[in-house]
Design a protein around this motif. Structure first.
Motif, PDB file in Angstrom:
ATOM      1  N   UNK A  83      80.381 105.189  27.365  1.00 26.57           N
ATOM      2  CA  UNK A  83      79.983 106.642  27.376  1.00 26.57           C
ATOM      3  C   UNK A  83      80.459 107.270  28.549  1.00 26.57           C
ATOM      4  N   UNK A  84      80.818 106.381  29.795  1.00 26.68           N
ATOM      5  CA  UNK A  84      81.297 106.927  31.036  1.00 26.68           C
ATOM      6  C   UNK A  84      82.843 107.145  30.742  1.00 26.68           C
ATOM      7  N   UNK A  85      83.484 106.196  30.019  1.00 29.87           N
ATOM      8  CA  UNK A  85      84.904 106.425  29.975  1.00 29.87           C
ATOM      9  C   UNK A  85      85.238 107.367  29.064  1.00 29.87           C
ATOM     10  N   UNK A  86      84.524 107.850  27.857  1.00 29.32           N
ATOM     11  CA  UNK A  86      84.439 108.973  27.367  1.00 29.32           C
ATOM     12  C   UNK A  86      84.571 110.287  27.809  1.00 29.32           C
ATOM     13  N   UNK A  87      83.750 110.398  28.863  1.00 26.28           N
ATOM     14  CA  UNK A  87      83.396 111.664  29.573  1.00 26.28           C
ATOM     15  C   UNK A  87      84.415 111.796  30.724  1.00 26.28           C
ATOM     16  N   UNK A  88      84.993 110.659  31.156  1.00 31.01           N
ATOM     17  CA  UNK A  88      85.793 110.734  31.983  1.00 31.01           C
ATOM     18  C   UNK A  88      87.287 111.272  31.605  1.00 31.01           C
ATOM     19  N   UNK A  89      87.595 111.057  30.163  1.00 27.50           N
ATOM     20  CA  UNK A  89      88.571 111.302  29.685  1.00 27.50           C
ATOM     21  C   UNK A  89      88.558 112.615  28.919  1.00 27.50           C
ATOM     22  N   UNK A  90      87.519 112.941  28.397  1.00 25.89           N
ATOM     23  CA  UNK A  90      87.401 114.357  27.614  1.00 25.89           C
ATOM     24  C   UNK A  90      86.392 115.294  28.253  1.00 25.89           C
ATOM     25  N   UNK A  91      86.874 116.594  27.931  1.00 22.45           N
ATOM     26  CA  UNK A  91      85.910 117.703  28.482  1.00 22.45           C
ATOM     27  C   UNK A  91      85.626 118.340  27.086  1.00 22.45           C
ATOM     28  N   UNK A  92      84.278 118.646  26.975  1.00 20.63           N
ATOM     29  CA  UNK A  92      84.030 118.937  25.615  1.00 20.63           C
ATOM     30  C   UNK A  92      83.036 120.351  25.914  1.00 20.63           C
ATOM     31  N   UNK A  93      83.322 121.426  25.388  1.00 17.96           N
ATOM     32  CA  UNK A  93      82.328 122.456  25.378  1.00 17.96           C
ATOM     33  C   UNK A  93      81.515 122.454  24.375  1.00 17.96           C
TER      34      UNK A  93
END
Length: 187
Positions: A83-93
């Motif tokens: 989960x942390x890897x995902x949000x480190x790489x992606x910014x989602x609105x």
């Protein structure tokens, strides 16, 4: 449902699981998976103490066994790090996405299923029409409050349709019913 609204409506708290840190919010939901609510509260506090003041990279660099020591399985540690890897790489609105789009994006993270994303939508974005058909506490609450022994998918769909567009509020009431042991009684 009227009974639950009357007796528990003023007790509802949408914001008790809210966090503006999406990775932390989902990590807390991962912690909650398949354990008692009380155990989850304790482990979530330990996790928040462990990661407070750490950035995502520092969290990812924590040794797995250090995270496991707070009461998490190896798999849950792995899912939290995913989960942390995902949000480190992606910014989602998320505000630009409907419920299905959010579910489709986040279930691509290994260890994140539909239930976790549904809870995320309820508690982080206060989406009003979410009902998780896989949530055992919800299903058990419906069985007790509506005196149903065999809750089939068809019967469940009738309730979900009836509560539309307020399935999240119905869910909150049903959960509160289970937590407090307050159920409708026939007179």
């Amino acid at each position: 449902m009227c009974y639950l609204i009357k007796n528990l409506g003023s007790e509802l708290n949408w914001s008790n699981r809210y966090s503006d840190d999406h990775a932390l919010s989902i990590s807390n939901l991962i912690i909650e998976q398949q354990i008692s609510f009380k155990a989850a509260i304790t482990i979530k506090k330990r996790f928040q103490n462990l990661v407070k003041d750490l950035d995502y990279n520092q969290i990812l660099n924590l040794k797995n066994d250090k995270i496991q020591k707070i009461g998490l399985s190896f798999r849950k540690v792995e899912y939290i790090k995913n989960t942390y890897k995902f949000f480190l790489k992606k910014s989602i609105n998320f505000d630009d996405l409907n419920n299905e789009e959010v579910i489709n994006k986040l279930t691509k993270i290994k260890g994140i299923g539909e239930w976790t994303v549904q809870m995320f939508l309820i508690f982080n974005f206060f989406r009003q029409d979410i009902f998780s058909k896989k949530d055992l506490a919800l299903l058990n609450s419906i069985k007790k409050n509506y005196f149903i022994k065999d809750l089939t998918s068809k019967k469940l769909d009738v309730f979900i349709k009836k509560w539309k567009p307020f399935n999240s509020i119905a869910s909150l009431l049903l959960w509160e019913s289970v937590e407090r042991g307050i159920f409708f009684k026939k007179e």
